[in-house]
Motif scaffolding. Sequence first.
Motif, PDB file in Angstrom:
ATOM      1  N   GLY A   1       0.832  -1.229  -0.100  1.00 22.54           N
ATOM      2  CA  GLY A   1      -0.074   0.125  -0.064  1.00 22.54           C
ATOM      3  C   GLY A   1       0.761   1.266  -0.014  1.00 22.54           C
ATOM      4  O   GLY A   1       1.930   1.192   0.040  1.00 22.54           O
ATOM      5  N   TYR A   2       0.249   2.343   0.052  1.00 20.86           N
ATOM      6  CA  TYR A   2       0.904   3.806  -0.105  1.00 20.86           C
ATOM      7  C   TYR A   2       1.753   3.708   0.965  1.00 20.86           C
ATOM      8  O   TYR A   2       2.963   4.530   0.875  1.00 20.86           O
ATOM      9  N   TYR A   3       1.424   3.301   2.118  1.00 20.89           N
ATOM     10  CA  TYR A   3       2.255   3.299   3.480  1.00 20.89           C
ATOM     11  C   TYR A   3       3.023   2.285   3.912  1.00 20.89           C
ATOM     12  O   TYR A   3       3.590   2.009   4.799  1.00 20.89           O
TER      13      TYR A   3
ATOM     14  N   ARG B   1      -4.981   0.568  -8.643  1.00 24.36           N
ATOM     15  CA  ARG B   1      -4.098   1.391  -8.725  1.00 24.36           C
ATOM     16  C   ARG B   1      -2.793   0.896  -8.226  1.00 24.36           C
ATOM     17  O   ARG B   1      -1.901   1.502  -7.542  1.00 24.36           O
ATOM     18  N   GLY B   2      -2.552  -0.387  -8.143  1.00 28.75           N
ATOM     19  CA  GLY B   2      -1.175  -0.982  -7.577  1.00 28.75           C
ATOM     20  C   GLY B   2      -1.108  -1.124  -6.152  1.00 28.75           C
ATOM     21  O   GLY B   2      -0.194  -1.077  -5.577  1.00 28.75           O
ATOM     22  N   MET B   3      -2.311  -1.000  -5.521  1.00 29.95           N
ATOM     23  CA  MET B   3      -2.255  -1.010  -4.244  1.00 29.95           C
ATOM     24  C   MET B   3      -3.063  -2.164  -3.457  1.00 29.95           C
ATOM     25  O   MET B   3      -4.050  -1.770  -3.056  1.00 29.95           O
ATOM     26  N   PRO B   4      -2.844  -3.361  -3.573  1.00 31.92           N
ATOM     27  CA  PRO B   4      -3.664  -4.205  -3.155  1.00 31.92           C
ATOM     28  C   PRO B   4      -4.206  -4.125  -2.041  1.00 31.92           C
ATOM     29  O   PRO B   4      -5.581  -4.688  -1.719  1.00 31.92           O
ATOM     30  N   GLN B   5      -3.599  -3.762  -1.015  1.00 30.20           N
ATOM     31  CA  GLN B   5      -4.388  -3.717   0.387  1.00 30.20           C
ATOM     32  C   GLN B   5      -5.633  -2.678   0.232  1.00 30.20           C
ATOM     33  O   GLN B   5      -6.578  -2.931   0.633  1.00 30.20           O
ATOM     34  N   GLU B   6      -5.446  -1.416  -0.412  1.00 32.58           N
ATOM     35  CA  GLU B   6      -6.664  -0.637  -0.367  1.00 32.58           C
ATOM     36  C   GLU B   6      -7.521  -1.076  -1.330  1.00 32.58           C
ATOM     37  O   GLU B   6      -8.670  -1.189  -1.279  1.00 32.58           O
ATOM     38  N   GLU B   7      -7.209  -2.060  -2.428  1.00 31.43           N
ATOM     39  CA  GLU B   7      -8.128  -2.522  -3.361  1.00 31.43           C
ATOM     40  C   GLU B   7      -9.066  -3.319  -2.310  1.00 31.43           C
ATOM     41  O   GLU B   7     -10.227  -3.777  -2.980  1.00 31.43           O
ATOM     42  N   ILE B   8      -8.399  -4.646  -1.701  1.00 31.02           N
ATOM     43  CA  ILE B   8      -9.073  -5.558  -0.975  1.00 31.02           C
ATOM     44  C   ILE B   8     -10.053  -4.918  -0.040  1.00 31.02           C
ATOM     45  O   ILE B   8     -11.381  -5.147   0.152  1.00 31.02           O
ATOM     46  N   PHE B   9      -9.514  -3.856   0.618  1.00 26.48           N
ATOM     47  CA  PHE B   9     -10.215  -3.014   1.711  1.00 26.48           C
ATOM     48  C   PHE B   9     -11.389  -2.501   0.931  1.00 26.48           C
ATOM     49  O   PHE B   9     -12.543  -2.518   1.461  1.00 26.48           O
TER      50      PHE B   9
END
Lengths: 369, 453
Positions: free
Chosen positions: B14-16, B206-214
């Motif tokens: 993710g971003y962070y 957006r290449g952020m799997p954590q956010e996408e699952i969330f």
Amino acid sequence: MLLIGVGSYPHLGAGEKNLVEEPMGLGQLTSPAPSVGALFEWFRGRTLAPPRQVGYNNPYVPLASIEICCSPREVPCADGANFVVEEATKANIEACFGRWLQRCKQHPGNISVLYFCGHGVMVANHYLLASDFGTDENQPWSSAFDITTTLKALERELAGPIYFFIDACRQIPRALSGKLGANPLALRPADLDKAIVNTSRALYEAAGEGRQAFGPPAEPSRFTTALIQSLSGYAGRKIPGVHRWEVNGDDLANSIRTLLEIYVKQGAKRQILDPAVLEPTTFHVATAQPMVKVALDLLPPPQRANFLLHLKQNGLSKERRDAAGCPLDFEVGSGIYELGAYHKVDQGISHVLEPENLSPPAWSYVFTL
Amino acid sequence: MTILKFTVNFPGRGYYGEEPAVPVEVLDADGAVLARTVAIPYDDQKATVDIPENNRVVYAVARLPSGEQQTRRVDIVGKVTEKVDFFTDYTSPNEWLYWSRPQLRINELSAATGSISDQERMWFRLWRWSNRVWQADKANFDHVHRESYAAQFDLKVPDNPCVLQLGSHRVPWRFVALPPGDVQVAIAPNMSTDPRAHPVRVVVGRGMPQEEIFLAYLEKGNFTAAREIADAPRTAEKMLSGKYDNPVSACIGAYFLLRTNKTDFLHDWPRNLFNDFQWLADGAVIYAAQVLKKPKPQVDQADIALRAVFERGLPVFRVGMVMLNECLQLLQGSSFRSKEREPWLSRVERYLVAEAHDGAALSFLGRSPESPDPIPVTGLLDKPRRQNIFRDRDIQRTQDKSARRLSESAGNAGRTPKTARRPRKPALTDGLRTLEAMGEPDPTVFYLPPLKK
């Protein structure tokens, strides 16, 4: 809880009074009264003498009151003890709603249940029609109400869990198409000066957006049947350490949706549940292990004679069926099972699945060899 | 006591720097939930649960938003710790598609019946919100991938709102909102059995799997899973706090907090999101929703924000449009009812009625971004054809007629009912006059590249 059933619409098709200008193809319904009766019977099941094996059971929130209005006024019950309630006009629905709301607000732990069975239409929100819809020729929609905004308004009124079961169509009618923005009001306007106090609510719409809900003539509707069946042994998950199974908002959604799909496979018209569950809480506590309808098949058919289908739990055999009888339908108690298609002669070509959580109400699998 | 450690194999962070997490339930043989946790890549210190000794065997179940599920039997007798791995198998038929596994059942794609053929002539067009109007624009792709069962575009989306339009002889014309930044758009056959489902799915990443699952769990209303994977509301608060670095992630965090009524975690940040990102309609929706959730709602502030939504184009996320409707319905159903908001509400209702119901990104049917239409139109841009939805999608005839009326009233305000009932010719209207119709290639339209032989 508040049960509203609206089957008689004097100003809609085949009604006894003047037809409303835009009847939207809607007419009389025969399912709402039996649906209200069946649900009433289920909720009071364990309060009867002698108590029944099925019925509402929640040790933390016992059944307190049932408010009913219905059109026609006579509510049929399975045991023949029919009873008469108030007509489901808009004014009576508002009055029942007001009384119900006052009782629900008395304790922050109260579970508030609202059930509606009757005609519904939608644009972005879902509007439900009272029995006197069309009485006012100039403003027929004054006898309808916005259930979507009603639920939003209750977020500021009720701290305890809210359950709305809305058994109505969600088609988009022509009468509304030209009147976008002329929306019916909620049963209670949102008091924006109040803070949002509710943290748990569940809305079960008996039809997907733009879709219809169905019911057989003079019998409980499909949604109501699925709801009662779910609560009568086809929903829930085990509470660790005790012989009890909790049924929460998510379990109900899963069970009702799956049972509606099973009815479709049995020949009913397609009906899709549209649930929205926020922070599911325990609605009902089952005292018997929920059952799972298992459907198994093995392909290609010529191979069926060579295999046994076997369900094991904790290493113990629970079901053993000859695949020659496929497709197979049977029921087992919920839980984790190890399933396999075992060759009768050559164990080396058996087909064994990884463990499966068979959760109610149904589970199916096709062994493809 | 046995300690179980769970890991999952997903690429990306993710971003962070958060790892993508997948919710896990630990069950006993009766199906009772003994524990809930998450499986995350590599860092097995966080994803652990203690199981009491009276359980000899437990079962761990991990689920993805796509519905893909894995169950592991774990014998724990005499064991102090046990490691359980999920989704370690590489099921994607292509490396470029692997990111979409949480949303798509990619292991079943190559066997799917509804492949995307060259004959279909699937076309695309990018629209940008510029000077308060939607304008078709030429798209520049970093990569285009293509297989018979899926396609993917990688592109950079600027800050001003963008929607991707697509259609074909079989696929109804649909718009999908794109977030700004590096975006992947996967097109795959829809394997849903829901009769309302369209032939293809469009998944935006957006290449952020954590956010996408969330976000996928948030969109599905599965707040239990969302909370497990994101340690919400703290993570959502953190996402919102980083609004100046990543305003889109901030919106996802804010939507979660608003949906779960964790408004204390919002602080005053939605106001900054609204004021400082004037290209982002979601920021305006979030600010309006926040001020209306306050015990003393600031209706004047809500109105400023709601007006701004329509000046900023469209929200990126479906939850934004739903929340916008809720705000307007709430105000119109209260003592603050106002005639000024009625056209806003009508406009929002049209988008919701025309929803394409596909994932977390806002998507709707129609001919142009400002004219959502619930009646599907298929075909090429210069040869639109109205679909027979009651035949193709198992919808009752009465509803078909009604829905047609609704769309006509939306698109032809002011006409007499008689005119409105007349079948509409497939005209080059609604701002869709194409160069192709005049015999010239339209630079804003691009087609799915043919399969390599």
